[in-house]
Design an enzyme around this catalytic site. Sequence first.
Site, PDB file in Angstrom:
ATOM      1  N   SER A  72      20.439   0.927   5.395  1.00  0.00           N
ATOM      2  CA  SER A  72      19.619   0.383   4.983  1.00  0.00           C
ATOM      3  C   SER A  72      18.520  -0.660   5.749  1.00  0.00           C
ATOM      4  CB  SER A  72      20.174  -0.828   3.830  1.00  0.00           C
ATOM      5  OG  SER A  72      21.033  -1.530   4.546  1.00  0.00           O
ATOM      6  N   ASN A  94      29.434  -7.544   1.188  1.00  0.00           N
ATOM      7  CA  ASN A  94      29.311  -7.426  -0.149  1.00  0.00           C
ATOM      8  C   ASN A  94      28.741  -8.584  -0.704  1.00  0.00           C
ATOM      9  OD1 ASN A  94      30.196  -4.996   0.103  1.00  0.00           O
ATOM     10  ND2 ASN A  94      32.000  -5.203  -1.037  1.00  0.00           N
ATOM     11  N   HIS A 118      -8.509  -2.810 -32.590  1.00  0.00           N
ATOM     12  CA  HIS A 118      -8.709  -1.348 -32.381  1.00  0.00           C
ATOM     13  C   HIS A 118      -9.959  -0.673 -31.651  1.00  0.00           C
ATOM     14  CE1 HIS A 118      -6.057  -1.180 -36.200  1.00  0.00           C
ATOM     15  NE2 HIS A 118      -6.569  -2.020 -36.436  1.00  0.00           N
ATOM     16  N   SER A 132     -19.600   4.718  -4.692  1.00  0.00           N
ATOM     17  CA  SER A 132     -19.164   6.245  -4.656  1.00  0.00           C
ATOM     18  C   SER A 132     -19.930   6.799  -3.443  1.00  0.00           C
ATOM     19  CB  SER A 132     -19.530   6.918  -5.610  1.00  0.00           C
ATOM     20  OG  SER A 132     -19.790   8.393  -5.532  1.00  0.00           O
ATOM     21  N   ASN A 135     -17.883   0.745  -8.982  1.00  0.00           N
ATOM     22  CA  ASN A 135     -16.668   0.912  -9.557  1.00  0.00           C
ATOM     23  C   ASN A 135     -15.767  -0.429  -9.278  1.00  0.00           C
ATOM     24  OD1 ASN A 135     -17.387   3.525  -9.969  1.00  0.00           O
ATOM     25  ND2 ASN A 135     -17.000   4.259  -7.966  1.00  0.00           N
TER      26      ASN A 135
HETATM   27  N1  ARG Z   1      23.741  -2.601   3.191  1.00  0.00           N
HETATM   28  C1  ARG Z   1      24.228  -3.030   1.911  1.00  0.00           C
HETATM   29  C2  ARG Z   1      23.609  -3.420   0.949  1.00  0.00           C
HETATM   30  O1  ARG Z   1      22.320  -3.593   0.844  1.00  0.00           O
HETATM   31  C3  ARG Z   1      25.215  -4.278   2.439  1.00  0.00           C
HETATM   32  C4  ARG Z   1      26.591  -4.004   1.956  1.00  0.00           C
HETATM   33  C5  ARG Z   1      27.370  -3.015   2.331  1.00  0.00           C
HETATM   34  N2  ARG Z   1      28.973  -3.139   1.968  1.00  0.00           N
HETATM   35  C6  ARG Z   1      29.681  -2.132   2.104  1.00  0.00           C
HETATM   36  N3  ARG Z   1      30.549  -2.161   1.707  1.00  0.00           N
HETATM   37  N4  ARG Z   1      29.217  -1.042   2.608  1.00  0.00           N
HETATM   38  O2  ARG Z   1      23.927  -3.596  -0.383  1.00  0.00           O
END
Ligand code: ARG
Length: 493
Positions: free
Chosen positions: A21, A108, A154, A275, A283
């Site tokens: 991520s 988490n 309408h 345009s 526009n």
């Molecule tokens: N990158 C994860 C997210 O955005 C963070 C938590 C990841 N937890 C895991 N058990 N892989 O949600």
Amino acid sequence: MLRRGRFERAMDPLASEYISSMGADARIFYSVVQINLAHTIMLAERRIITEQDAAAILRALYELHERGVGGLDLRPELEDIHMAVEEFVIKATDEEVGGKLSTAKSRNDQVATAIRLTLRKGLLDVEERLLELVSALVALAEKNTDAIMPGYTHLQVAQPTTFAHWLAAHAFAILRDVERIERAYDAANSCPMGACALAGTSFPIDRVRVVHLLGFKRVDENTMDAVSSRDFALQAMSSLAIAMVNLSRLAEELALWSSAEFDMIELPEEFTATSSIMPQKKNPVVAELARAKAGRVLGNLSGALAVMKALPQSYNLDLQDLTPSLWNSVDETRDSAGVMAKLIGAVEPKGETMRRRAEGGFAAATELADVLVWKAGLAFRDAHAIVGRMVARATKEGRAPGELNIEDLRAASNEVLDKEVHLTLEELREALDLDKCIATRALPGGPAPKAVKEQLRTLKRDVKNRAKLLHARRRAITKAEVKLLKGAKRRSR
Ligand code: ARG
């Protein structure tokens, strides 16, 4: 960093890129650092780690805070920013000290907390722009309480109203959006920290202390719920989606009213484009994009709902994929509201055409039927039929509504009721007079200038109160942040 215990081999590069991520995580950088600071302070206070170790960790985190996200090595094989921060701290201290940062927390609870912290600020930014838009609508309305325009149902001319009444209608809707976003803010204002992976910890941590250090309102009450729920994000995204629907309806009407067919407003040059081939074009591009962005924000919501709908407890990596949609909804709504606020400020109504459109569409027909009820003692349904017949006759003969006459009334009433109904010429004229028609609709909420001015006062008062709450929330956030940093700095010496 994580794999050396359980695994012998590194992750496949394609897989590691795929699950990382990192690309989206810069957004939560400061929140993650703050959470680590707060958590470390709490660990030291509870004597779970020594003051000395805490000082070294806090020093590293403080330095990272100063350097910003650029201080991190965000390579995808680290998976996410949480690991990158941990790596930074370990490198800045050493494995033995930095490795303690992860005591009694998990990615988490940390990510669930970071999203909430970041979202709080994002929602306040959106609210601020929406309030600007409401103020712009009100300011334009104040100058146009007498500007008669056709009200539509309408998309057919229905009854006369005023430009100010129309603007206020949009303003009220957008204020409700702000109210919904305020509630979404409240839903996000609780702290998952301490939930760890899902079941908490046996370390004697202090969850309430972390709540205070991070400026949250409350502790998340169930550790499993804390890491696995994203309904606070869904609530934010749905309030944002509704706000975008309201913005889009405004944008749609701006595009319509500025077309040659309606020709009721002039859009400012600064917010229109031409345009590349048709030299005459002007526009309504800003309005068009605001309308389109609404589609995206709706898509973000339905995508996020789909991610959540069959997700088992508790943390699943699916959750990671929802977060970028949340940020996109925040950004698109904030930017759309901001640009629309500027645009509205420069819209020019075309009073004469507006009035002509209202006249041409028999906007006073309902009023005429009402007058027949009052003055000739008819039942409304009969009056409705008579005026309908009058309009049909005039339309067939190509006459304008202003040219409805006593003869029309006589003929129509004979046809409909088999008897003659009378109004004086004066009464008929008055019934068809649009200004009169507006002036007599001074009921609360109505289009009469007096009634609209009252609505504008309500709007202004509401904007003020909502802005007050917004600034109080901003101040509380800043205060907690400053305090946290100061505390961390003090402890790190
Ligand atoms: N990158 C994860 C997210 O955005 C963070 C938590 C990841 N937890 C895991 N058990 N892989 O949600």
